[in-house]
Design a protein around this motif. Structure first.
Motif, PDB file in Angstrom:
ATOM      1  N   SER A 107      39.807  25.329 -16.164  1.00  0.00           N
ATOM      2  CA  SER A 107      38.855  24.544 -15.371  1.00  0.00           C
ATOM      3  C   SER A 107      39.055  24.833 -13.896  1.00  0.00           C
ATOM      4  O   SER A 107      40.177  25.104 -13.453  1.00  0.00           O
ATOM      5  CB  SER A 107      39.065  23.048 -15.641  1.00  0.00           C
ATOM      6  OG  SER A 107      38.139  22.265 -14.937  1.00  0.00           O
ATOM      7  N   PHE A 109      38.388  23.142  -9.982  1.00  0.00           N
ATOM      8  CA  PHE A 109      38.349  21.801  -9.414  1.00  0.00           C
ATOM      9  C   PHE A 109      38.397  21.930  -7.902  1.00  0.00           C
ATOM     10  O   PHE A 109      39.400  22.379  -7.347  1.00  0.00           O
ATOM     11  CB  PHE A 109      39.563  21.017  -9.924  1.00  0.00           C
ATOM     12  CG  PHE A 109      39.716  19.618  -9.383  1.00  0.00           C
ATOM     13  CD1 PHE A 109      39.207  18.538 -10.073  1.00  0.00           C
ATOM     14  CD2 PHE A 109      40.392  19.383  -8.185  1.00  0.00           C
ATOM     15  CE1 PHE A 109      39.370  17.245  -9.596  1.00  0.00           C
ATOM     16  CE2 PHE A 109      40.561  18.100  -7.693  1.00  0.00           C
ATOM     17  CZ  PHE A 109      40.045  17.030  -8.406  1.00  0.00           C
ATOM     18  N   LEU A 125      31.780  26.613 -10.653  1.00  0.00           N
ATOM     19  CA  LEU A 125      32.199  25.431 -11.405  1.00  0.00           C
ATOM     20  C   LEU A 125      31.511  25.348 -12.762  1.00  0.00           C
ATOM     21  O   LEU A 125      32.157  25.065 -13.786  1.00  0.00           O
ATOM     22  CB  LEU A 125      31.927  24.169 -10.588  1.00  0.00           C
ATOM     23  CG  LEU A 125      32.898  23.947  -9.429  1.00  0.00           C
ATOM     24  CD1 LEU A 125      32.312  22.988  -8.402  1.00  0.00           C
ATOM     25  CD2 LEU A 125      34.239  23.415  -9.937  1.00  0.00           C
ATOM     26  N   ASN A 129      33.658  25.728 -16.177  1.00  0.00           N
ATOM     27  CA  ASN A 129      33.870  24.409 -16.783  1.00  0.00           C
ATOM     28  C   ASN A 129      32.919  24.080 -17.917  1.00  0.00           C
ATOM     29  O   ASN A 129      33.208  23.193 -18.725  1.00  0.00           O
ATOM     30  CB  ASN A 129      33.756  23.321 -15.716  1.00  0.00           C
ATOM     31  CG  ASN A 129      34.824  23.431 -14.655  1.00  0.00           C
ATOM     32  OD1 ASN A 129      35.687  24.305 -14.708  1.00  0.00           O
ATOM     33  ND2 ASN A 129      34.783  22.556 -13.658  1.00  0.00           N
ATOM     34  N   LEU A 166      33.463  15.202  -5.302  1.00  0.00           N
ATOM     35  CA  LEU A 166      33.703  16.072  -6.463  1.00  0.00           C
ATOM     36  C   LEU A 166      32.428  16.149  -7.311  1.00  0.00           C
ATOM     37  O   LEU A 166      32.483  16.117  -8.544  1.00  0.00           O
ATOM     38  CB  LEU A 166      34.869  15.537  -7.292  1.00  0.00           C
ATOM     39  CG  LEU A 166      36.248  15.710  -6.668  1.00  0.00           C
ATOM     40  CD1 LEU A 166      37.276  14.851  -7.391  1.00  0.00           C
ATOM     41  CD2 LEU A 166      36.658  17.179  -6.700  1.00  0.00           C
ATOM     42  N   TYR A 169      31.765  19.315  -9.694  1.00  0.00           N
ATOM     43  CA  TYR A 169      32.808  19.239 -10.722  1.00  0.00           C
ATOM     44  C   TYR A 169      32.473  18.128 -11.716  1.00  0.00           C
ATOM     45  O   TYR A 169      32.556  18.327 -12.938  1.00  0.00           O
ATOM     46  CB  TYR A 169      34.163  18.980 -10.076  1.00  0.00           C
ATOM     47  CG  TYR A 169      35.260  18.671 -11.069  1.00  0.00           C
ATOM     48  CD1 TYR A 169      35.904  19.691 -11.763  1.00  0.00           C
ATOM     49  CD2 TYR A 169      35.652  17.351 -11.316  1.00  0.00           C
ATOM     50  CE1 TYR A 169      36.904  19.413 -12.679  1.00  0.00           C
ATOM     51  CE2 TYR A 169      36.646  17.063 -12.229  1.00  0.00           C
ATOM     52  CZ  TYR A 169      37.269  18.086 -12.913  1.00  0.00           C
ATOM     53  OH  TYR A 169      38.257  17.804 -13.839  1.00  0.00           O
TER      54      TYR A 169
END
Length: 249
Positions: A107, A109, A125, A129, A166, A169
């Protein structure tokens, strides 16, 4: 937070070690997952991208504890994602001729405030992810079906609760949670129906991805986990022991 989208078996009846592929497993959480699975008898495939030295060191440590039980594969899950996923799964399965568990741990971040987030941020991302776990699951599905294996996706509460900056994400983890739910239905086993099944039972099982009625022991196993040291960082949240029935509309 982890989401599981199909069934993991118990010990292999024919005496072979189960095989797990864990992405992003040279360091941090991935390393801990690989080490725990290895401790419980799995042969493990350690995936890395830039952390080759750490992956090789971990592999050496695990093979020192149990010979020929760990292997390293490498690949960038943000580049040519579908093709990379196919290659990684093929290499993992070929190592011991089977695959029982895929753990999508890798992942990215980082912060993406709305005022300066870029398309490149979005792509990095989402590719790592969401896109990579999706295509890894697609590639692994035939092998996991053969072993009655499973997929575990490492998700995040930020996929359920807003936490700017975030933002991208969080969107990626929300998408992964939804992918997990859909794959649980798509990859679930065929229902075990008696002949002829009562209409209510047939309807119930048709909406239960694991295809069977739950037992008291299924609930008891969840209680044992919650009562054990293994659940020491779990609080204020529930485990839904329903065979996946809560996933369907």
């Amino acid at each position: 937070m982890t989401d599981k989208d199909c069934t993991m078996p118990g010990t292999c009846h024919w005496g072979e070690s189960k095989v797990a592929l864990v992405t992003g497993s040279a360091r941090r959480v991935g390393k801990a997952i690989v080490s725990a699975l290895h401790k419980h008898g799995y042969n493990v495939v350690i995936h890395c991208n830039s952390s080759q030295a750490e992956a090789n060191a971990l592999c050496g440590q695990l093979n020192g504890a149990r010979a020929s039980s760990a292997h390293v594969i490498s690949g960038d899950l943000s580049a040519s994602v579908a093709a990379t996923a196919q290659r990684l799964v093929a290499e993992a399965q070929a190592q011991w001729g089977r695959l029982d568990l895929l753990v999508n741990n890798a992942s990215l971040f980082f912060l993406t405030p709305l005022e300066n987030a870029t398309e490149r941020d979005w792509d990095r991302l989402m590719d790592t992810n969401v896109k990579a776990p999706f295509f890894l699951t697609q590639a692994a599905a035939p092998h996991l079906k053969a072993t009655k294996g499973g997929v575990i996706n490492l998700c995040d509460v930020i996929g359920e609760q807003a936490s700017p900056p975030l933002t991208i994400y969080g969107i990626s983890k929300a998408a992964l949670i939804m992918a997990t739910k859909n794959h649980a239905i798509e990859l679930g086993p065929e229902p075990h129906l008696p002949r002829p099944p009562p209409p209510l039972l047939q309807e119930w099982l048709s909406r239960t991805p694991l295809g069977r009625i739950g037992t008291a022991e299924d609930v008891a196993d969840a209680v044992v986990f919650l009562a054990s040291p293994s659940s020491s960082y779990v609080t204020g949240s529930g485990i839904t022991v329903c065979g996946g029935r809560s996933l369907r509309l």
